[in-house]
Motif scaffolding. Structure first.
Motif, mmCIF file in Angstrom:
data_model
loop_
_atom_site.group_PDB
_atom_site.id
_atom_site.type_symbol
_atom_site.label_atom_id
_atom_site.label_comp_id
_atom_site.label_asym_id
_atom_site.label_seq_id
_atom_site.Cartn_x
_atom_site.Cartn_y
_atom_site.Cartn_z
ATOM 1 N N ILE A 1 0.840 -1.041 -0.004
ATOM 2 C CA ILE A 1 0.139 -0.045 0.027
ATOM 3 C C ILE A 1 0.763 1.299 -0.066
ATOM 4 N N SER A 2 0.642 2.140 -0.872
ATOM 5 C CA SER A 2 1.275 3.288 -1.180
ATOM 6 C C SER A 2 0.131 4.079 -1.622
ATOM 7 N N TYR A 3 -0.039 5.191 -0.893
ATOM 8 C CA TYR A 3 -0.988 6.151 -1.468
ATOM 9 C C TYR A 3 -0.761 7.378 -2.287
ATOM 10 N N PRO A 4 -1.505 7.691 -3.367
ATOM 11 C CA PRO A 4 -2.872 7.113 -3.772
ATOM 12 C C PRO A 4 -2.775 5.981 -4.675
ATOM 13 N N TYR A 5 -3.744 5.108 -4.495
ATOM 14 C CA TYR A 5 -3.688 4.151 -5.674
ATOM 15 C C TYR A 5 -5.199 3.836 -6.005
ATOM 16 N N PHE A 6 -5.405 3.123 -7.297
ATOM 17 C CA PHE A 6 -6.619 3.156 -7.777
ATOM 18 C C PHE A 6 -6.803 1.640 -8.354
ATOM 19 N N VAL A 7 -7.990 1.200 -8.067
ATOM 20 C CA VAL A 7 -8.502 -0.181 -8.592
ATOM 21 C C VAL A 7 -9.957 -0.162 -9.382
ATOM 22 N N GLY A 8 -9.626 -0.842 -10.304
ATOM 23 C CA GLY A 8 -10.921 -0.849 -11.319
ATOM 24 C C GLY A 8 -11.672 -2.025 -11.427
ATOM 25 N N ILE A 9 -12.998 -1.914 -11.727
ATOM 26 C CA ILE A 9 -13.586 -3.078 -11.740
ATOM 27 C C ILE A 9 -14.781 -2.952 -13.221
ATOM 28 N N TYR A 10 -15.172 -4.056 -13.506
ATOM 29 C CA TYR A 10 -16.044 -3.850 -14.862
ATOM 30 C C TYR A 10 -17.233 -4.489 -14.789
ATOM 31 N N ASP A 11 -18.465 -3.813 -15.026
ATOM 32 C CA ASP A 11 -19.704 -4.230 -15.132
ATOM 33 C C ASP A 11 -20.239 -4.301 -16.521
ATOM 34 N N GLU A 12 -20.414 -5.337 -17.118
ATOM 35 C CA GLU A 12 -21.038 -5.512 -18.251
ATOM 36 C C GLU A 12 -22.664 -5.126 -18.405
ATOM 37 N N THR A 13 -23.083 -4.267 -19.112
ATOM 38 C CA THR A 13 -24.556 -4.041 -19.123
ATOM 39 C C THR A 13 -25.276 -4.406 -20.248
ATOM 40 N N GLY A 14 -24.581 -4.379 -21.415
ATOM 41 C CA GLY A 14 -25.330 -4.977 -22.441
ATOM 42 C C GLY A 14 -24.538 -5.680 -23.454
ATOM 43 N N PHE A 15 -25.109 -6.761 -24.173
ATOM 44 C CA PHE A 15 -24.623 -7.217 -25.234
ATOM 45 C C PHE A 15 -25.465 -7.354 -26.357
ATOM 46 N N ILE A 16 -25.057 -7.205 -27.515
ATOM 47 C CA ILE A 16 -25.992 -7.369 -28.788
ATOM 48 C C ILE A 16 -25.063 -8.409 -29.587
ATOM 49 N N TYR A 17 -25.400 -9.748 -29.954
ATOM 50 C CA TYR A 17 -24.968 -10.598 -30.411
ATOM 51 C C TYR A 17 -24.814 -10.158 -32.142
ATOM 52 N N GLU A 18 -25.634 -9.530 -32.927
ATOM 53 C CA GLU A 18 -25.785 -9.664 -34.134
ATOM 54 C C GLU A 18 -24.601 -8.779 -34.544
ATOM 55 N N ASP A 19 -24.071 -7.658 -33.859
ATOM 56 C CA ASP A 19 -23.106 -6.820 -34.292
ATOM 57 C C ASP A 19 -21.747 -6.945 -33.489
ATOM 58 N N ASN A 20 -21.830 -7.847 -32.692
ATOM 59 C CA ASN A 20 -20.571 -8.302 -31.786
ATOM 60 C C ASN A 20 -20.214 -6.926 -30.792
ATOM 61 N N HIS A 21 -21.243 -6.276 -30.334
ATOM 62 C CA HIS A 21 -21.213 -5.079 -29.552
ATOM 63 C C HIS A 21 -21.647 -5.501 -28.024
ATOM 64 N N THR A 22 -20.670 -4.972 -27.334
ATOM 65 C CA THR A 22 -20.713 -5.190 -25.859
ATOM 66 C C THR A 22 -20.715 -3.752 -25.305
ATOM 67 N N SER A 23 -21.342 -3.609 -24.116
ATOM 68 C CA SER A 23 -21.253 -2.214 -23.493
ATOM 69 C C SER A 23 -21.424 -2.173 -21.975
ATOM 70 N N GLY A 24 -20.557 -1.544 -21.233
ATOM 71 C CA GLY A 24 -20.735 -1.455 -19.754
ATOM 72 C C GLY A 24 -19.967 -0.456 -19.175
ATOM 73 N N ALA A 25 -19.421 -0.499 -17.906
ATOM 74 C CA ALA A 25 -18.815 0.522 -17.227
ATOM 75 C C ALA A 25 -17.611 -0.149 -16.360
ATOM 76 N N VAL A 26 -16.739 0.805 -16.399
ATOM 77 C CA VAL A 26 -15.409 0.587 -15.463
ATOM 78 C C VAL A 26 -15.544 1.701 -14.804
ATOM 79 N N THR A 27 -15.499 1.321 -13.387
ATOM 80 C CA THR A 27 -15.573 2.042 -12.103
ATOM 81 C C THR A 27 -14.177 1.895 -11.399
ATOM 82 N N ILE A 28 -13.564 3.029 -11.388
ATOM 83 C CA ILE A 28 -12.314 3.160 -10.992
ATOM 84 C C ILE A 28 -12.171 3.770 -9.484
ATOM 85 N N TYR A 29 -12.013 3.026 -8.500
ATOM 86 C CA TYR A 29 -11.801 3.526 -7.080
ATOM 87 C C TYR A 29 -10.385 3.928 -6.772
#
Length: 122
Positions: free
Chosen positions: A28-56
């Motif tokens: 631990i050495s401040y500051p530091y950042f950790v990210g997580i990914y949440d997938e919110t949508g997937f559309i198979y026909e055009d191979n599109h995926t969307s979501g959000a990365v939250t960085i703490y």
């Protein structure tokens, strides 16, 4: 998704922002950042995926330090388009929020990046 997360991690590293995905594994050495990914949508026909990365981010310095990093992250990801490994990635800054920690002297920020991925035809 892995390619997208690599783009974010590489950008953070290139700009000297201490960042890891999902869990901080270093000393631990401040500051530091950790990210997580949440997938919110997937559309198979055009191979599109969307979501959000939250960085703490956490800091033992003033809240201003986290605000400066949030500004830096905003400028890095204000409107990013990257083509890599047969995918198109679109990343845009979604905002930041100071969060309480209930620990005296510890500040926290959450930064949201909205992300989209289109895979090329296989």
């Amino acid at each position: 998704m892995v390619g997208l997360l690599s783009v974010i991690a590489d950008t953070m590293a290139e700009n000297n922002i201490p960042y890891e995905y999902e869990e901080w594994t270093q000393d631990i050495s401040y500051p530091y950042f950790v990210g997580i990914y949440d997938e919110t949508g997937f559309i198979y026909e055009d191979n599109h995926t969307s979501g959000a990365v939250t960085i703490y981010g956490w800091s033992r310095d003033s809240r201003l330090v986290l605000a400066e990093y949030a500004d830096k992250i905003r400028s890095l990801f204000s409107n990013v388009q990257v083509i890599a490994d047969d995918c198109l990635y679109f990343i845009r800054y979604g905002g930041s929020l100071n969060e309480p920690t209930d620990v005296e002297g510890l500040s926290k920020v959450s930064i949201t990046l909205y992300v989209e991925e289109w895979k090329g035809e296989e």
